[in-house]
Design a protein around this motif. Structure first.
Motif: not given
Length: 149
Positions: A136-142
């Motif tokens: 989830n946080l990887d997707r937010l970062e992207s």
């Protein structure tokens, strides 16, 4: 129940994001942006109701990569612009998610604490939640990177 009362019921992670707290908070408060990154890798969302205010309801369906649909309903319990968000997931599995944003220069330290109803439920959810929350946080970062945050 607070995190301090029962830390064994909590699953938490943290991340240093390359965007200021305003930009990170905006990725939560704007439903069209939230829908782009909420959930683990491969998931998409259909929001049915999104009332971003204390006591407001957030009703949505997560669509898994395998074609399964996962209905969700949450209530926004606390909203402190650019600093804190408390979301209560009111369907099974029940949990309270507290997201805290702290400025670190032009970046943001994000703390993500998901507290379940008991240590037993947290133990069952931990492996899934640990992976899902990181994705989830990887997707937010992207998303933030793609916007030139």
């Amino acid at each position: 129940m607070s995190q301090a009362n029962n830390p064994n019921a909590a699953v938490s992670t943290e991340r240093l994001l390359s965007a200021n707290p305003r930009k990170v908070f905006a990725a939560f408060e704007q439903p069209e942006r939230l829908a782009q990154w909420w959930g683990p890798s491969g998931f998409t969302n259909t929001f049915e109701r999104f009332e971003f205010k204390p006591g407001g309801r957030w009703v949505f369906v997560m669509h898994g990569p395998n074609g399964a649909n996962y209905p969700n309903e949450s209530v926004f319990r606390e909203i402190q612009p650019d600093t804190k968000l408390v979301i209560e997931h009111v369907v099974k599995p029940w949990y309270r998610l507290t997201v805290t944003l702290t400025a670190r220069g032009d970046k943001t330290h994000l703390a993500w604490v998901q507290e379940f109803e008991s240590p037993e439920v947290a133990a069952k959810m931990r492996r899934l939640s640990d992976t899902a929350n990181e994705q989830n946080l990887d997707r937010l970062e992207s998303l933030l990177a793609s916007e030139g945050a």
